[in-house]
Design an enzyme around this catalytic site. Sequence first.
Site, PDB file in Angstrom:
ATOM      1  CE  LYS A 114     -16.914 -38.940 -58.593  1.00  0.00           C
ATOM      2  NZ  LYS A 114     -17.160 -37.534 -58.657  1.00  0.00           N
ATOM      3  CE  LYS A 196     -10.561 -36.360 -56.307  1.00  0.00           C
ATOM      4  NZ  LYS A 196     -10.857 -35.286 -57.165  1.00  0.00           N
ATOM      5  CE  LYS A 199     -16.209 -29.821 -56.615  1.00  0.00           C
ATOM      6  NZ  LYS A 199     -16.590 -30.829 -57.615  1.00  0.00           N
TER       7      LYS A 199
HETATM    8  P1  ATP Z   1     -16.287 -34.754 -56.733  1.00  0.00           P
HETATM    9  O1  ATP Z   1     -16.081 -35.118 -55.318  1.00  0.00           O
HETATM   10  O2  ATP Z   1     -17.667 -34.225 -57.047  1.00  0.00           O
HETATM   11  O3  ATP Z   1     -15.824 -35.803 -57.706  1.00  0.00           O
HETATM   12  P2  ATP Z   1     -13.854 -33.259 -56.645  1.00  0.00           P
HETATM   13  O4  ATP Z   1     -13.748 -32.650 -55.311  1.00  0.00           O
HETATM   14  O5  ATP Z   1     -13.067 -34.470 -56.902  1.00  0.00           O
HETATM   15  O6  ATP Z   1     -15.372 -33.527 -57.025  1.00  0.00           O
HETATM   16  P3  ATP Z   1     -13.589 -31.955 -59.186  1.00  0.00           P
HETATM   17  O7  ATP Z   1     -14.688 -31.062 -59.567  1.00  0.00           O
HETATM   18  O8  ATP Z   1     -13.621 -33.341 -59.727  1.00  0.00           O
HETATM   19  O9  ATP Z   1     -13.485 -32.095 -57.618  1.00  0.00           O
HETATM   20  O10 ATP Z   1     -12.185 -31.298 -59.504  1.00  0.00           O
HETATM   21  C1  ATP Z   1     -11.977 -29.968 -59.826  1.00  0.00           C
HETATM   22  C2  ATP Z   1     -10.526 -29.727 -60.160  1.00  0.00           C
HETATM   23  O11 ATP Z   1      -9.768 -29.726 -58.971  1.00  0.00           O
HETATM   24  C3  ATP Z   1      -9.904 -30.776 -61.051  1.00  0.00           C
HETATM   25  O12 ATP Z   1      -8.933 -30.158 -61.877  1.00  0.00           O
HETATM   26  C4  ATP Z   1      -9.216 -31.696 -60.093  1.00  0.00           C
HETATM   27  O13 ATP Z   1      -8.108 -32.334 -60.663  1.00  0.00           O
HETATM   28  C5  ATP Z   1      -8.781 -30.734 -59.002  1.00  0.00           C
HETATM   29  N1  ATP Z   1      -8.821 -31.385 -57.705  1.00  0.00           N
HETATM   30  C6  ATP Z   1      -9.920 -31.857 -57.062  1.00  0.00           C
HETATM   31  N2  ATP Z   1      -9.596 -32.418 -55.894  1.00  0.00           N
HETATM   32  C7  ATP Z   1      -8.251 -32.298 -55.795  1.00  0.00           C
HETATM   33  C8  ATP Z   1      -7.297 -32.692 -54.818  1.00  0.00           C
HETATM   34  N3  ATP Z   1      -7.660 -33.309 -53.717  1.00  0.00           N
HETATM   35  N4  ATP Z   1      -6.001 -32.401 -55.047  1.00  0.00           N
HETATM   36  C9  ATP Z   1      -5.617 -31.748 -56.147  1.00  0.00           C
HETATM   37  N5  ATP Z   1      -6.465 -31.363 -57.107  1.00  0.00           N
HETATM   38  C10 ATP Z   1      -7.758 -31.637 -56.951  1.00  0.00           C
END
Ligand code: ATP
Length: 330
Positions: A114, A196, A199
Amino acid sequence: MEQKKRIFSGIQPSGDLTLGSYMGAIKNWVALQDEYDCLYCIVDMHAITVRQVPADLRRRSLEQLAQYVACGLDPQKNIMFIQSHVPAHAELSWVLGCYTQFGELSRMTQFKMKSQQHADNITAGLFTYPVLMAADILVYQADLVPVGEDQKQHVELCRDIASRFNNSFPDTFTLPEPFIPKMGARIMSLGAPENKMSKSDPDGCVYIMDKPEDIMRKFKRAVTDCETAVRYDRENKPGVSNLLTIYCAATGKTMQQAEQEFAGQGYGVFKPAVGEAVVELMRPIREETTKLLSDRAYLESIYKEGAEKASYLANKTLRKVYKKVGFVPR
Ligand code: ATP
Ligand code: LTN
């Protein structure tokens, strides 16, 4: 009666929820709600570690609560609340920050990534993010933390902070364990399957609220490879392997069943089939979310009651910690 084990988890309202958030986290939460004593949080204080548009943050926080319910979390069985409504998280976070090493925080993969993405705005909040996360978990004495693979390192740091604190002040915190799903722990981006699905990357991700035609388009365009075989091989066929993982998580089939089903068929058949499975999985969730969002009073009653119950539990831990470190009781 034996005391149920406690679970805590949360998602940042930093973007609309995706198939990754659903398969990596929420789906797992739903499966745990009967057996455990669960708290599920909307971690808005974590979301402001990178810039947010205030009106969007507010809208997404409520939308996220509606999605928790629409995904199958029962407000009668779980405590669902918004992090900023329970001040004990921030209060404990300060104390824990004084038991965390600068070096430990510098090693966190999420911080490294980040701070590259937001190179013009690397705040102290982004750096101490894992301390607040440790406070979220420890303030409830949680036993298990269901998260996707990417959060494992943060839960391990939380354990390290807790054991260090317990060494100085015995019996303060329960040591939590990460709880990571077998299928769907790491859903990758459809556009760049080596990253990964996140969002904050609209290109590669499927949102829970996407319309069926958008979901189908995204899957038909998903990056694969120049072979034609539908076969799981994470190393050499990351795109196809990711689609197979999504297909299995959406349909409940095993990897072997899925490979057999598409044996001898090209990607032209496979990709739309994965799209359709996801459309059917998301349809009821999307419809229910829309319905819930039109009932603001109901959503408000859930988060208010949630914050009240959560505060009661959190304040117990906070009082204990304040006493142990030597603060004069109020
Ligand atoms: P950001 O992009 O704002 O960092 P994010 O999409 O990575 O957000 P988080 O809010 O960080 O999402 O994650 C929410 C939950 O969903 C966490 O438990 C994370 O491990 C899980 N998660 C997020 N993205 C994935 C993914 N691509 N695969 C599996 N689990 C995920
Ligand atoms: N860091 C997590 C969100 C999060 C969390 C938590 C998860 C904040 N506090 C406590 C589990 C327990 C993320 O980025 N997904």
